[in-house]
Design a protein around this motif. Structure first.
Motif, PDB file in Angstrom:
ATOM      1  N   ARG A  77      29.998   7.085  36.023  1.00 24.13           N
ATOM      2  CA  ARG A  77      29.654   7.925  36.991  1.00 24.13           C
ATOM      3  C   ARG A  77      29.633   7.123  38.327  1.00 24.13           C
ATOM      4  O   ARG A  77      28.949   5.825  38.234  1.00 24.13           O
ATOM      5  N   VAL A  78      30.360   7.641  39.347  1.00 25.83           N
ATOM      6  CA  VAL A  78      30.152   6.722  40.751  1.00 25.83           C
ATOM      7  C   VAL A  78      29.357   7.608  41.490  1.00 25.83           C
ATOM      8  O   VAL A  78      29.342   8.853  41.868  1.00 25.83           O
ATOM      9  N   GLY A  79      28.706   6.986  42.340  1.00 30.00           N
ATOM     10  CA  GLY A  79      27.823   7.232  43.534  1.00 30.00           C
ATOM     11  C   GLY A  79      28.467   6.817  44.670  1.00 30.00           C
ATOM     12  O   GLY A  79      28.590   5.764  44.951  1.00 30.00           O
ATOM     13  N   VAL A  80      28.900   7.804  45.454  1.00 28.93           N
ATOM     14  CA  VAL A  80      29.185   7.366  46.774  1.00 28.93           C
ATOM     15  C   VAL A  80      28.291   7.770  48.025  1.00 28.93           C
ATOM     16  O   VAL A  80      27.947   8.900  48.091  1.00 28.93           O
ATOM     17  N   TYR A  81      28.020   6.697  48.916  1.00 29.73           N
ATOM     18  CA  TYR A  81      27.185   6.905  49.654  1.00 29.73           C
ATOM     19  C   TYR A  81      27.584   6.962  51.131  1.00 29.73           C
ATOM     20  O   TYR A  81      28.298   6.426  51.511  1.00 29.73           O
ATOM     21  N   LEU A  82      27.187   8.361  51.652  1.00 22.91           N
ATOM     22  CA  LEU A  82      27.627   8.755  53.057  1.00 22.91           C
ATOM     23  C   LEU A  82      26.435   8.751  53.871  1.00 22.91           C
ATOM     24  O   LEU A  82      25.604   9.122  53.662  1.00 22.91           O
ATOM     25  N   SER A  83      26.817   8.137  55.228  1.00 26.03           N
ATOM     26  CA  SER A  83      25.671   7.942  56.148  1.00 26.03           C
ATOM     27  C   SER A  83      26.376   8.438  57.524  1.00 26.03           C
ATOM     28  O   SER A  83      27.434   8.434  57.547  1.00 26.03           O
ATOM     29  N   GLY A  84      25.411   8.664  58.508  1.00 26.79           N
ATOM     30  CA  GLY A  84      25.977   8.960  59.743  1.00 26.79           C
ATOM     31  C   GLY A  84      25.654  10.276  60.389  1.00 26.79           C
ATOM     32  O   GLY A  84      25.752  10.530  61.374  1.00 26.79           O
ATOM     33  N   GLY A  85      25.334  11.145  59.297  1.00 22.64           N
ATOM     34  CA  GLY A  85      25.117  12.469  59.611  1.00 22.64           C
ATOM     35  C   GLY A  85      23.351  12.641  59.939  1.00 22.64           C
ATOM     36  O   GLY A  85      22.651  11.677  59.946  1.00 22.64           O
ATOM     37  N   ILE A  86      23.064  13.830  59.871  1.00 20.19           N
ATOM     38  CA  ILE A  86      21.640  14.020  60.132  1.00 20.19           C
ATOM     39  C   ILE A  86      20.670  13.528  58.942  1.00 20.19           C
ATOM     40  O   ILE A  86      19.890  12.925  58.938  1.00 20.19           O
ATOM     41  N   ASP A  87      21.308  13.644  57.342  1.00 15.41           N
ATOM     42  CA  ASP A  87      20.577  13.043  56.498  1.00 15.41           C
ATOM     43  C   ASP A  87      21.941  12.302  55.685  1.00 15.41           C
ATOM     44  O   ASP A  87      22.890  12.682  55.881  1.00 15.41           O
ATOM     45  N   ASP A  88      21.425  11.067  54.965  1.00 16.62           N
ATOM     46  CA  ASP A  88      22.155  10.505  54.219  1.00 16.62           C
ATOM     47  C   ASP A  88      22.536  11.377  52.977  1.00 16.62           C
ATOM     48  O   ASP A  88      21.712  12.123  52.803  1.00 16.62           O
ATOM     49  N   LEU A  89      23.865  11.027  52.340  1.00 15.80           N
ATOM     50  CA  LEU A  89      24.394  11.857  51.358  1.00 15.80           C
ATOM     51  C   LEU A  89      24.891  10.968  50.054  1.00 15.80           C
ATOM     52  O   LEU A  89      25.502   9.870  50.524  1.00 15.80           O
ATOM     53  N   LYS A  90      24.536  11.420  48.959  1.00 15.60           N
ATOM     54  CA  LYS A  90      25.137  10.460  47.992  1.00 15.60           C
ATOM     55  C   LYS A  90      25.979  11.296  47.151  1.00 15.60           C
ATOM     56  O   LYS A  90      25.426  12.442  46.541  1.00 15.60           O
ATOM     57  N   LEU A  91      27.302  11.359  47.104  1.00 15.26           N
ATOM     58  CA  LEU A  91      28.319  12.155  46.323  1.00 15.26           C
ATOM     59  C   LEU A  91      28.157  11.593  44.859  1.00 15.26           C
ATOM     60  O   LEU A  91      28.361  10.230  44.520  1.00 15.26           O
ATOM     61  N   GLU A  92      27.834  12.324  43.738  1.00 16.40           N
ATOM     62  CA  GLU A  92      28.122  11.860  42.291  1.00 16.40           C
ATOM     63  C   GLU A  92      29.411  12.361  41.706  1.00 16.40           C
ATOM     64  O   GLU A  92      29.422  13.701  41.516  1.00 16.40           O
ATOM     65  N   ILE A  93      30.201  11.610  41.168  1.00 16.06           N
ATOM     66  CA  ILE A  93      31.348  12.000  40.587  1.00 16.06           C
ATOM     67  C   ILE A  93      31.695  11.464  39.062  1.00 16.06           C
ATOM     68  O   ILE A  93      31.411  10.013  38.950  1.00 16.06           O
ATOM     69  N   GLN A  94      32.093  11.959  37.991  1.00 13.72           N
ATOM     70  CA  GLN A  94      32.504  11.388  36.895  1.00 13.72           C
ATOM     71  C   GLN A  94      33.875  11.113  37.052  1.00 13.72           C
ATOM     72  O   GLN A  94      34.671  11.467  37.485  1.00 13.72           O
ATOM     73  N   GLY A  95      34.250   9.650  36.250  1.00 11.30           N
ATOM     74  CA  GLY A  95      35.382   9.347  36.531  1.00 11.30           C
ATOM     75  C   GLY A  95      35.614   8.264  35.273  1.00 11.30           C
ATOM     76  O   GLY A  95      34.905   8.156  34.479  1.00 11.30           O
ATOM     77  N   ARG A  96      36.913   7.396  35.548  1.00 10.62           N
ATOM     78  CA  ARG A  96      37.247   6.615  34.450  1.00 10.62           C
ATOM     79  C   ARG A  96      37.876   5.095  35.270  1.00 10.62           C
ATOM     80  O   ARG A  96      38.614   5.714  36.023  1.00 10.62           O
ATOM     81  N   LEU A 116      31.351  21.507  42.998  1.00 13.29           N
ATOM     82  CA  LEU A 116      31.842  22.107  44.168  1.00 13.29           C
ATOM     83  C   LEU A 116      31.605  21.553  45.332  1.00 13.29           C
ATOM     84  O   LEU A 116      32.231  21.299  46.466  1.00 13.29           O
ATOM     85  N   GLU A 117      30.167  21.347  45.796  1.00 16.98           N
ATOM     86  CA  GLU A 117      29.708  20.604  46.914  1.00 16.98           C
ATOM     87  C   GLU A 117      30.293  19.319  47.067  1.00 16.98           C
ATOM     88  O   GLU A 117      30.608  19.075  48.210  1.00 16.98           O
ATOM     89  N   HIS A 152      32.615  18.052  50.042  1.00 15.60           N
ATOM     90  CA  HIS A 152      32.443  16.912  50.983  1.00 15.60           C
ATOM     91  C   HIS A 152      33.567  16.028  50.977  1.00 15.60           C
ATOM     92  O   HIS A 152      33.902  15.542  51.987  1.00 15.60           O
ATOM     93  N   LEU A 153      33.916  15.768  49.831  1.00 16.55           N
ATOM     94  CA  LEU A 153      35.241  14.550  49.715  1.00 16.55           C
ATOM     95  C   LEU A 153      36.384  15.175  50.216  1.00 16.55           C
ATOM     96  O   LEU A 153      37.042  14.263  51.123  1.00 16.55           O
ATOM     97  N   LYS A 154      36.960  16.470  50.206  1.00 11.98           N
ATOM     98  CA  LYS A 154      37.947  16.910  50.927  1.00 11.98           C
ATOM     99  C   LYS A 154      37.818  16.850  52.229  1.00 11.98           C
ATOM    100  O   LYS A 154      38.740  16.448  52.909  1.00 11.98           O
ATOM    101  N   THR A 155      36.852  17.112  52.855  1.00 10.01           N
ATOM    102  CA  THR A 155      36.313  16.945  54.317  1.00 10.01           C
ATOM    103  C   THR A 155      36.567  15.505  54.671  1.00 10.01           C
ATOM    104  O   THR A 155      36.908  15.387  56.019  1.00 10.01           O
ATOM    105  N   LEU A 156      35.942  14.641  54.113  1.00 10.20           N
ATOM    106  CA  LEU A 156      35.901  13.327  54.318  1.00 10.20           C
ATOM    107  C   LEU A 156      37.322  12.893  54.644  1.00 10.20           C
ATOM    108  O   LEU A 156      37.844  12.129  55.572  1.00 10.20           O
ATOM    109  N   ILE A 157      38.206  13.125  53.513  1.00  7.98           N
ATOM    110  CA  ILE A 157      39.502  12.770  53.656  1.00  7.98           C
ATOM    111  C   ILE A 157      40.333  13.263  54.578  1.00  7.98           C
ATOM    112  O   ILE A 157      41.020  12.468  55.532  1.00  7.98           O
TER     113      ILE A 157
END
Length: 117
Positions: free
Chosen positions: A62-81, A99-100, A104-109
């Motif tokens: 399980r990958v947690g990707v931390y995003l900051s710089g917006g109004i609130d910090d955000l952590k994306l949770e993604i299942q992977g291998r 979906l959320e 976020h990931l698509k917008t970031l890219i």
């Protein structure tokens, strides 16, 4: 930020994107392991993790990707291998996300691709 080499055989654009991430997985003995590291690059299908650790290939995580710089910090949770190793770290292929997180990931890219034609 820059897009990876156009000769790369990947189907999704990767962007150079360094951020804090954590990886949760089970080790060979079945114990929970948390690895804190930074990303090197990111795509809609995966992330490259800069670290000296080399978890076994095909290890679910399980990958947690931390995003900051917006109004609130955000952590994306993604299942992977774990899918590859290099001298600089390892690659994780994303397997599933809500979906959320996908949005976020698509917008970031898209936001971080520069000079693409």
């Amino acid at each position: 930020m820059s897009i990876s080499d156009k000769n790369d055989r990947r189907k999704h654009s990767r962007v150079v994107f360094t951020t804090k991430i954590d990886i949760h997985m089970l080790d060979e003995s079945g114990q929970n392991v948390k690895l804190a590291a930074n990303s090197k690059d990111l795509s809609q299908r995966g992330v490259f993790v800069k670290t000296n650790s080399r978890p076994s290939l095909d290890t679910p995580c399980r990958v947690g990707v931390y995003l900051s710089g917006g109004i609130d910090d955000l952590k994306l949770e993604i299942q992977g291998r774990i899918v590859r190793h290099t001298d600089a770290g390892f690659g994780v292929e994303f397997q599933s996300m809500d979906l959320e997180t996908y949005t976020h990931l698509k917008t970031l890219i898209l936001y971080n691709i520069e000079g693409s034609d």
